[in-house]
Motif scaffolding. Structure first.
Motif, PDB file in Angstrom:
ATOM      1  N   UNK A 181       0.874  -1.146   0.117  1.00 31.23           N
ATOM      2  CA  UNK A 181      -0.110  -0.065   0.063  1.00 31.23           C
ATOM      3  C   UNK A 181       0.933   1.179  -0.051  1.00 31.23           C
ATOM      4  N   UNK A 182       0.286   2.390  -0.773  1.00 28.87           N
ATOM      5  CA  UNK A 182       1.230   3.442  -0.797  1.00 28.87           C
ATOM      6  C   UNK A 182       0.604   4.632   0.281  1.00 28.87           C
ATOM      7  N   UNK A 183       1.153   5.240   1.315  1.00 25.95           N
ATOM      8  CA  UNK A 183       0.717   6.080   2.331  1.00 25.95           C
ATOM      9  C   UNK A 183       0.567   7.234   1.587  1.00 25.95           C
ATOM     10  N   UNK A 185      -0.399   7.871  -1.598  1.00 24.80           N
ATOM     11  CA  UNK A 185      -1.388   7.727  -2.818  1.00 24.80           C
ATOM     12  C   UNK A 185      -2.560   7.000  -2.040  1.00 24.80           C
ATOM     13  N   UNK A 186      -3.173   7.554  -1.472  1.00 23.09           N
ATOM     14  CA  UNK A 186      -4.254   6.726  -0.557  1.00 23.09           C
ATOM     15  C   UNK A 186      -5.032   5.795  -1.448  1.00 23.09           C
ATOM     16  N   UNK A 187      -5.317   4.544  -0.936  1.00 27.24           N
ATOM     17  CA  UNK A 187      -6.151   3.581  -2.112  1.00 27.24           C
ATOM     18  C   UNK A 187      -5.391   3.114  -3.217  1.00 27.24           C
ATOM     19  N   UNK A 188      -4.066   3.446  -3.176  1.00 24.75           N
ATOM     20  CA  UNK A 188      -3.317   2.792  -4.289  1.00 24.75           C
ATOM     21  C   UNK A 188      -2.241   2.178  -3.780  1.00 24.75           C
ATOM     22  N   UNK A 189      -2.027   0.946  -4.575  1.00 26.96           N
ATOM     23  CA  UNK A 189      -0.954  -0.188  -4.331  1.00 26.96           C
ATOM     24  C   UNK A 189       0.098  -0.115  -5.174  1.00 26.96           C
ATOM     25  N   UNK A 190       1.521  -0.400  -4.923  1.00 28.70           N
ATOM     26  CA  UNK A 190       2.514  -1.037  -5.818  1.00 28.70           C
ATOM     27  C   UNK A 190       2.310  -2.392  -5.965  1.00 28.70           C
ATOM     28  N   UNK A 191       2.741  -2.865  -6.706  1.00 32.83           N
ATOM     29  CA  UNK A 191       3.046  -4.463  -6.885  1.00 32.83           C
ATOM     30  C   UNK A 191       4.410  -4.574  -7.099  1.00 32.83           C
ATOM     31  N   UNK A 565       7.443 -13.489  10.172  1.00 34.11           N
ATOM     32  CA  UNK A 565       6.676 -12.718   9.056  1.00 34.11           C
ATOM     33  C   UNK A 565       5.898 -13.836   8.211  1.00 34.11           C
ATOM     34  N   UNK A 566       4.777 -13.333   7.537  1.00 36.89           N
ATOM     35  CA  UNK A 566       4.114 -11.807   7.762  1.00 36.89           C
ATOM     36  C   UNK A 566       3.720 -11.623   9.191  1.00 36.89           C
ATOM     37  N   UNK A 567       3.121 -10.656   9.332  1.00 36.39           N
ATOM     38  CA  UNK A 567       2.633 -10.418  10.726  1.00 36.39           C
ATOM     39  C   UNK A 567       1.390  -9.190  10.682  1.00 36.39           C
ATOM     40  N   UNK A 568       0.790  -9.284  11.803  1.00 38.03           N
ATOM     41  CA  UNK A 568      -0.302  -8.290  11.859  1.00 38.03           C
ATOM     42  C   UNK A 568       0.420  -6.821  12.196  1.00 38.03           C
ATOM     43  N   UNK A 569      -0.267  -5.797  11.698  1.00 41.72           N
ATOM     44  CA  UNK A 569       0.444  -4.421  11.623  1.00 41.72           C
ATOM     45  C   UNK A 569      -0.655  -3.788  12.607  1.00 41.72           C
ATOM     46  N   UNK A 570      -0.151  -2.681  13.577  1.00 36.81           N
ATOM     47  CA  UNK A 570      -1.408  -2.243  14.198  1.00 36.81           C
ATOM     48  C   UNK A 570      -2.304  -1.254  13.892  1.00 36.81           C
ATOM     49  N   UNK A 571      -3.321  -0.982  14.507  1.00 37.98           N
ATOM     50  CA  UNK A 571      -4.134  -0.132  13.848  1.00 37.98           C
ATOM     51  C   UNK A 571      -3.691   1.363  13.384  1.00 37.98           C
ATOM     52  N   UNK A 572      -2.681   1.863  14.052  1.00 34.64           N
ATOM     53  CA  UNK A 572      -2.599   3.186  13.534  1.00 34.64           C
ATOM     54  C   UNK A 572      -1.623   2.926  12.393  1.00 34.64           C
ATOM     55  N   UNK A 573      -1.095   1.992  12.287  1.00 35.88           N
ATOM     56  CA  UNK A 573      -0.327   1.992  10.777  1.00 35.88           C
ATOM     57  C   UNK A 573      -1.143   1.572   9.848  1.00 35.88           C
ATOM     58  N   UNK A 574      -2.416   0.844  10.068  1.00 29.00           N
ATOM     59  CA  UNK A 574      -3.487   0.424   9.173  1.00 29.00           C
ATOM     60  C   UNK A 574      -4.101   1.826   8.749  1.00 29.00           C
ATOM     61  N   UNK A 575      -4.465   2.661   9.496  1.00 30.73           N
ATOM     62  CA  UNK A 575      -4.972   4.012   9.292  1.00 30.73           C
ATOM     63  C   UNK A 575      -4.186   4.676   8.393  1.00 30.73           C
ATOM     64  N   UNK A 576      -2.905   4.935   8.803  1.00 26.27           N
ATOM     65  CA  UNK A 576      -2.215   5.837   7.918  1.00 26.27           C
ATOM     66  C   UNK A 576      -1.964   5.073   6.437  1.00 26.27           C
ATOM     67  N   UNK A 577      -2.148   3.968   6.327  1.00 31.59           N
ATOM     68  CA  UNK A 577      -2.105   3.392   4.988  1.00 31.59           C
ATOM     69  C   UNK A 577      -3.364   3.239   4.341  1.00 31.59           C
TER      70      UNK A 577
END
Ligand code: ASP
Length: 589
Positions: A181-183, A185-191, A565-577
């Motif tokens: 995910x790109x912080x 560029x909200x809602x957009x992803x690199x591959x 890895x992989x692991x869960x990321x915390x809510x704040x990081x999810x939000x930021x992304x």
């Protein structure tokens, strides 16, 4: 200075020298009043000795040493009374005058020995300790040497190593993408790149002419022994070349590796086989040709004699296993069980023995006269003592694949698949397209940029399934070690290809517009190939899995158990992304 020498360096000619070594304690033994310490580093093992006349202080220090302590030891090189011819430093030992503990160590969870007592999971969790073991370290040394020789060869051939980005868009190799995910560029992803395919083609448009890169590629696929989610390619591309030029350059590289790494000189050209023939004679596009046992088709001979299984089959074919006519009932039953396994899926196995007098005795004798069985024997050029194994089925391709498994099994049973024998070959003339029954459409067998064989271009309109590609794979011992193609450099032909692959003009533009645009600014004819570095290394190291030549591999579930890895990321990081997870953990999971 921490050390004057490494633990693999000292010889009898150094006797009398005062030296300091540093490394890990492999083992401490007490014998009478003397103590012996095996000190290990990357370079080897040196025996240290504390004599019975040594100071009390030194003896006390030695007593406190444990396995894997990191120490520095100073003493005099002396000739050993009982020499150890199994290690290069086995003629000497160091009579110690001083020990300094640089760091203590917990007792490791498994022994750091060639034959360790640690299971797979434990070794992966403590991979940094596993990497202290000779066997694993040697694989990484080999990997380094191979990458070095690759660079050496390609540099001499005028190739430039150019790095391409890891954060890109979906690249077309037909697997699932790993996305980031790109912080910004909200809602957009690199591959992550499945390969640098489109980028290396752009470098050709830029005029780089000969490009290579030893590069990480990422594919989200189910894992097998020869697959990891991230793996390393030796990725190459050349301009103003035809298939023959690419094949020559990379056959040259293969020969260079055989020679410099394994000391094997190959002077003759590698054999080439068309994809059609590979399927016909081996049931595989990556045939193991260390041994013969080619398929013989028996439809003409065996159909129409009243044996319903063969009469209704689309394919009847077999192999001849030299000298196994004496297989017992039990061994034949095992083979039948083998082909009937769900992973292989054959319905049964028909066998025929060629007896000492030349007569053929088969499991379906009641349907066939000796005359027909003799015709079959001739078709295989079978000799007394040979065993003929036959499979049949209503889908020719499936049956050939089953027969391929049986051939490989027989090759292994007969010891014909020795790891130190190498049988390279090129598979050429792949079909350009693969028909997918479920989706009712064509897919690119290699990737959508592969050019059709010029002779077959008219078939694009009439019978696309028959079009051969300008594509080639190198196969060694049944392993696809690399492959590539001559690319389409004409935007009209490329557009036609996209159409055939079911892209609308918009969807092709959205995905590959950048490349199509570039092609309008003077794209040279070009082509290339990528070798799988991990597969090459594991082949040369005689390994069953590519995992063992990767420093920190993933397990079969795609996990790095050491890093968790992989692991869960915390809510704040999810939000930021700008992410929200819809995953609901199963109960008790
Ligand atoms: N990009 C291709 C692959 O990863 C190799 C090539 O066509 O050069 O298989």
């Amino acid at each position: 200075m921490y050390r004057t020498h490494t633990c693999g360096e000292l010889r009898l000619s150094d006797a009398g020298k005062q030296v300091t070594l540093a490394g890990w304690v492999q083992k401490v033994r007490k014998m009478g009043g003397m103590s012996f310490i095996d000190l290990r580093d990357r370079y080897g093992i040196t025996q240290l000795v504390i004599e019975d006349t040594a100071s009390k202080e030194l003896n006390e220090k030695a007593e406190k040493l444990g396995r894997e302590f990191v120490i520095q030891a100073t003493g005099t090189v002396s000739e050993r009374s009982s020499k150890n011819s199994r290690i290069p430093t086995g003629d000497i030992e160091i009579k110690l005058s001083e020990i300094t503990v640089l760091n203590e160590a917990l007792t490791p969870p498994f022994t750091i020995e060639d034959d360790t007592d640690g299971g797979d999971d434990l070794r992966m969790k403590y991979r940094y300790l596993d990497l202290r073991r000779n066997a694993v370290r040697k694989n990484l040394e080999l990997r380094h040497k191979m990458a070095f020789e690759v660079r050496n060869y390609l540099d001499k051939q005028g190739f430039l190593e150019v790095e391409t980005p890891i954060l890109v868009n979906s690249t077309p190799e037909g697997a699932r993408d790993f996305v980031v995910p790109s912080r910004m560029n909200p809602g957009q992803f690199y591959a992550l790149p499945q390969s640098p395919q489109t980028l290396k083609q752009l470098l050709m448009v830029s005029g780089f002419d000969k490009y290579f890169q030893i590069v990480k590629c990422f594919r989200d696929e189910d894992l097998r022994a020869d697959r990891q989610p991230e793996f390393t390619q030796i990725d190459c591309e050349m301009s103003f070349v035809e298939q023959e030029d690419v094949i020559n350059t990379f056959e040259g590289m293969a020969k260079h590796l055989f020679k410099t790494i394994r000391g094997i000189e190959i002077n003759e050209a590698f054999p080439r086989i068309t994809w059609q023939d590979a399927m016909k004679y081996y049931g595989s596009d990556k045939p193991d040709i260390r041994f013969g046992m080619k398929f013989v088709e028996l439809m003409d001979i065996m159909k129409g004699h009243g044996f319903p299984v063969f009469d209704s089959a689309a394919y009847v074919g077999g192999i001849c296993a030299t000298g196994t006519a004496n297989y017992t009932r039990k061994q034949l039953d095992q083979l039948t069980e083998f082909v009937k396994r769900p992973q292989i899926g054959a319905k049964g196995l028909v066998y025929a023995r060629v007896e000492a007098d030349g007569n053929v005795k088969s499991s379906v004798d009641k349907f066939y006269t000796q005359e027909v069985l003799q015709q079959m024997k001739e078709a295989f050029a079978a000799q007394p003592g040979d065993l003929i194994l036959i499979l049949s089925g209503d889908d020719a391709m499936k049956t050939r694949k089953q027969l391929c498994e049986l051939r490989l099994e027989m090759g292994s049973r007969l010891g014909l698949r020795d790891k130190d024998t190498f049988a390279p070959l090129w598979v050429i003339d792949f079909p350009l397209f693969e028909w997918n029954e479920e989706d009712g459409r064509y897919y690119a067998m290699h990737h959508p940029f592969t050019s059709p064989n010029p002779e077959d271009i008219p078939l694009l309109d009439t019978d696309p399934g028959k079009v051969r590609a300008n594509a080639y794979d190198m196969v060694i011992n049944g392993v696809e070690v690399g492959g590539g193609s001559i690319r389409i450099h004409d935007s009209k032909l490329q557009n036609k290809m996209f159409q055939l692959l079911g892209f609308t003009e918009e969807s092709a533009n959205a995905r590959f517009g950048f490349l199509m645009n570039a092609f309008k600014y003077g794209a040279p004819p070009h082509g290339g190939l990528a070798y799988g570095l991990d597969r090459w290394v594991s082949l040369f190291a005689g390994l069953d899995s590519i995992r063992d030549c990767i420093a920190f591999p993933k397990n079969n579930a795609g996990r790095d158990v050491m890093l968790d890895a992989p692991s869960i990321i915390d809510d704040s990081q999810m939000e930021e992304l700008f992410l929200k997870s819809t995953y609901v953990a199963k109960e008790n999971n």
